[in-house]
Design a protein around this motif. Structure first.
Motif, PDB file in Angstrom:
ATOM      1  N   ARG A 102       0.829  -1.208   0.000  1.00  0.00           N
ATOM      2  CA  ARG A 102       0.000   0.000   0.000  1.00  0.00           C
ATOM      3  C   ARG A 102       0.859   1.251   0.000  1.00  0.00           C
ATOM      4  N   LEU A 103       1.871   1.275   0.864  1.00  0.00           N
ATOM      5  CA  LEU A 103       2.661   2.495   1.046  1.00  0.00           C
ATOM      6  C   LEU A 103       3.716   2.693  -0.036  1.00  0.00           C
ATOM      7  N   ASN A 104       4.285   1.614  -0.523  1.00  0.00           N
ATOM      8  CA  ASN A 104       5.421   1.718  -1.434  1.00  0.00           C
ATOM      9  C   ASN A 104       5.075   1.474  -2.896  1.00  0.00           C
ATOM     10  N   ILE A 105       3.958   0.812  -3.154  1.00  0.00           N
ATOM     11  CA  ILE A 105       3.578   0.498  -4.529  1.00  0.00           C
ATOM     12  C   ILE A 105       2.318   1.261  -4.929  1.00  0.00           C
ATOM     13  N   ALA A 106       1.215   1.004  -4.240  1.00  0.00           N
ATOM     14  CA  ALA A 106      -0.047   1.612  -4.648  1.00  0.00           C
ATOM     15  C   ALA A 106       0.013   3.140  -4.597  1.00  0.00           C
ATOM     16  N   LEU A 107       0.504   3.692  -3.501  1.00  0.00           N
ATOM     17  CA  LEU A 107       0.571   5.149  -3.393  1.00  0.00           C
ATOM     18  C   LEU A 107       1.599   5.740  -4.354  1.00  0.00           C
ATOM     19  N   ALA A 108       2.663   4.999  -4.632  1.00  0.00           N
ATOM     20  CA  ALA A 108       3.691   5.493  -5.545  1.00  0.00           C
ATOM     21  C   ALA A 108       3.246   5.433  -6.998  1.00  0.00           C
ATOM     22  N   PHE A 109       2.246   4.610  -7.283  1.00  0.00           N
ATOM     23  CA  PHE A 109       1.750   4.499  -8.656  1.00  0.00           C
ATOM     24  C   PHE A 109       0.515   5.353  -8.906  1.00  0.00           C
ATOM     25  N   THR A 110      -0.453   5.298  -8.018  1.00  0.00           N
ATOM     26  CA  THR A 110      -1.769   5.853  -8.306  1.00  0.00           C
ATOM     27  C   THR A 110      -1.733   7.340  -8.614  1.00  0.00           C
ATOM     28  N   GLY A 111      -1.084   8.139  -7.781  1.00  0.00           N
ATOM     29  CA  GLY A 111      -1.008   9.574  -8.041  1.00  0.00           C
ATOM     30  C   GLY A 111       0.166   9.972  -8.907  1.00  0.00           C
ATOM     31  N   PRO A 112       1.404   9.615  -8.501  1.00  0.00           N
ATOM     32  CA  PRO A 112       2.586  10.098  -9.222  1.00  0.00           C
ATOM     33  C   PRO A 112       2.743   9.569 -10.642  1.00  0.00           C
ATOM     34  N   VAL A 113       2.161   8.399 -10.945  1.00  0.00           N
ATOM     35  CA  VAL A 113       2.319   7.837 -12.294  1.00  0.00           C
ATOM     36  C   VAL A 113       0.980   7.825 -13.034  1.00  0.00           C
ATOM     37  N   PHE A 114       0.005   7.114 -12.512  1.00  0.00           N
ATOM     38  CA  PHE A 114      -1.299   7.028 -13.189  1.00  0.00           C
ATOM     39  C   PHE A 114      -1.974   8.393 -13.242  1.00  0.00           C
ATOM     40  N   GLY A 115      -2.045   9.065 -12.108  1.00  0.00           N
ATOM     41  CA  GLY A 115      -2.690  10.373 -12.076  1.00  0.00           C
ATOM     42  C   GLY A 115      -1.957  11.400 -12.909  1.00  0.00           C
ATOM     43  N   ALA A 116      -0.632  11.314 -12.931  1.00  0.00           N
ATOM     44  CA  ALA A 116       0.176  12.302 -13.646  1.00  0.00           C
ATOM     45  C   ALA A 116       0.210  12.075 -15.148  1.00  0.00           C
ATOM     46  N   THR A 117      -0.317  10.934 -15.608  1.00  0.00           N
ATOM     47  CA  THR A 117      -0.357  10.654 -17.043  1.00  0.00           C
ATOM     48  C   THR A 117      -1.801  10.528 -17.524  1.00  0.00           C
ATOM     49  N   VAL A 118      -2.487   9.492 -17.100  1.00  0.00           N
ATOM     50  CA  VAL A 118      -3.852   9.241 -17.574  1.00  0.00           C
ATOM     51  C   VAL A 118      -4.805  10.347 -17.157  1.00  0.00           C
ATOM     52  N   ARG A 119      -4.676  10.836 -15.934  1.00  0.00           N
ATOM     53  CA  ARG A 119      -5.630  11.816 -15.422  1.00  0.00           C
ATOM     54  C   ARG A 119      -5.138  13.251 -15.592  1.00  0.00           C
ATOM     55  N   THR A 120      -4.159  13.427 -16.443  1.00  0.00           N
ATOM     56  CA  THR A 120      -3.616  14.743 -16.757  1.00  0.00           C
ATOM     57  C   THR A 120      -3.692  14.969 -18.256  1.00  0.00           C
ATOM     58  N   ALA A 121      -4.081  16.160 -18.668  1.00  0.00           N
ATOM     59  CA  ALA A 121      -4.132  16.465 -20.092  1.00  0.00           C
ATOM     60  C   ALA A 121      -2.759  16.236 -20.715  1.00  0.00           C
ATOM     61  N   PRO A 122      -2.698  15.625 -21.901  1.00  0.00           N
ATOM     62  CA  PRO A 122      -1.399  15.316 -22.515  1.00  0.00           C
ATOM     63  C   PRO A 122      -0.451  16.507 -22.577  1.00  0.00           C
ATOM     64  N   SER A 123      -0.989  17.691 -22.838  1.00  0.00           N
ATOM     65  CA  SER A 123      -0.123  18.870 -22.945  1.00  0.00           C
ATOM     66  C   SER A 123       0.429  19.309 -21.591  1.00  0.00           C
ATOM     67  N   ASP A 124      -0.156  18.815 -20.497  1.00  0.00           N
ATOM     68  CA  ASP A 124       0.263  19.226 -19.161  1.00  0.00           C
ATOM     69  C   ASP A 124       1.132  18.192 -18.453  1.00  0.00           C
ATOM     70  N   ILE A 125       1.380  17.060 -19.093  1.00  0.00           N
ATOM     71  CA  ILE A 125       2.179  16.016 -18.443  1.00  0.00           C
ATOM     72  C   ILE A 125       3.623  16.487 -18.306  1.00  0.00           C
ATOM     73  N   ASP A 126       4.135  16.415 -17.104  1.00  0.00           N
ATOM     74  CA  ASP A 126       5.524  16.770 -16.834  1.00  0.00           C
ATOM     75  C   ASP A 126       6.346  15.479 -16.867  1.00  0.00           C
ATOM     76  N   TRP A 127       6.823  15.120 -18.042  1.00  0.00           N
ATOM     77  CA  TRP A 127       7.468  13.818 -18.213  1.00  0.00           C
ATOM     78  C   TRP A 127       8.723  13.645 -17.371  1.00  0.00           C
ATOM     79  N   PRO A 128       9.569  14.651 -17.177  1.00  0.00           N
ATOM     80  CA  PRO A 128      10.712  14.437 -16.271  1.00  0.00           C
ATOM     81  C   PRO A 128      10.286  14.046 -14.855  1.00  0.00           C
ATOM     82  N   VAL A 129       9.230  14.677 -14.356  1.00  0.00           N
ATOM     83  CA  VAL A 129       8.721  14.323 -13.028  1.00  0.00           C
ATOM     84  C   VAL A 129       8.145  12.922 -13.041  1.00  0.00           C
ATOM     85  N   VAL A 130       7.401  12.594 -14.094  1.00  0.00           N
ATOM     86  CA  VAL A 130       6.808  11.256 -14.199  1.00  0.00           C
ATOM     87  C   VAL A 130       7.893  10.192 -14.259  1.00  0.00           C
TER      88      VAL A 130
END
Length: 231
Positions: A102-130
């Motif tokens: 939960r702490l090291n996988i789910a939380l590290a994926f759901t917002g920082p990766v999934f949220g930052a790509t799928v739930r972010t407009a393509p033009s707003d994705i900060d790929w270096p951060v992702v």
């Protein structure tokens, strides 16, 4: 009869529903959260003052919120000793890996990766951060890779709550358009999970409604990006 409040595209709801499916329990589920709204109503806040999903009510008992607490409740009440042992030391081993996931996988994926790509407009994705977030996630996945190279599941040869807390993010992880470091044992593990009927029904769910280009049908005055990330 179990009653669940939470939309099927929520990763936390998916973990809960997968558990319900593995346990073979009867349920009804209400779509709540994100585009469906409903988490800021007085009725919902009476059940969960945090306004987050999922929420579970078992028959006429009081509502239970927080996914981990719900999973432990269901496993303790309805599960077999293999999924949630009676011996405290054996249970702690599973709980340890469940909390780690939960702490090291789910939380590290759901917002920082999934949220930052799928739930972010393509033009707003900060790929270096992702990419940095993917790197952090990959280093945590290395631990699971080593573990799964020795056994079919995180805690041995049978599925446990640890696998539900870990495995429920893997469909989206392998489906979204990101570069991933090879983790062959995790990929084989995912293939095994994808053969389980409950996983296929409750986790392998289309998430197009979460994409940034999909216009929500509901937007309350209290709704925000932070709320979206939690629901």
């Amino acid at each position: 009869m179990l009653t669940v409040w939470g939309r099927k595209t929520s990763s936390n709801v998916q973990a809960l529903m997968w558990c319900i499916g593995e346990l073979g329990l009867t349920y009804r589920r209400h779509d709540v959260g994100h585009r469906y709204g409903g988490t800021d109503t007085p009725e919902f806040l009476t059940m969960n003052p945090n306004g987050t999903i999922p929420v579970l009510v078992d028959e006429d008992d009081r509502p239970i919120w927080e996914t981990g607490a719900i999973l432990r409740y269901l496993a303790a009440r309805y599960g077999s000793p293999s999924i949630w042992p009676a011996v405290p030391a054996d249970r702690a081993k599973i709980d340890m890996w469940a909390e780690w996931a939960r702490l090291n996988i789910a939380l590290a994926f759901t917002g920082p990766v999934f949220g930052a790509t799928v739930r972010t407009a393509p033009s707003d994705i900060d790929w270096p951060v992702v990419r940095r977030a993917i790197g952090d996630l990959s280093r945590a996945l290395d631990i699971a890779e080593a573990r799964l190279a020795r056994s079919d599941f995180l805690c041995g040869d049978v599925i446990t709550l640890a696998d539900i807390q870990f495995g429920h993010i893997l469909f989206c992880y392998f489906d979204i358009g990101i570069e991933r470091r090879p983790h062959p044992s995790i990929h084989a593990y995912y293939e095994r999970l994808s053969q389980r009927p409950a996983f296929r029904e409750h986790v392998m769910v289309c998430y197009d409604e979460l994409r940034a280009f999909v216009r929500p049908i509901y937007l309350s005055s209290r709704y925000s990006a932070a709320t979206a990330a939690r629901t």
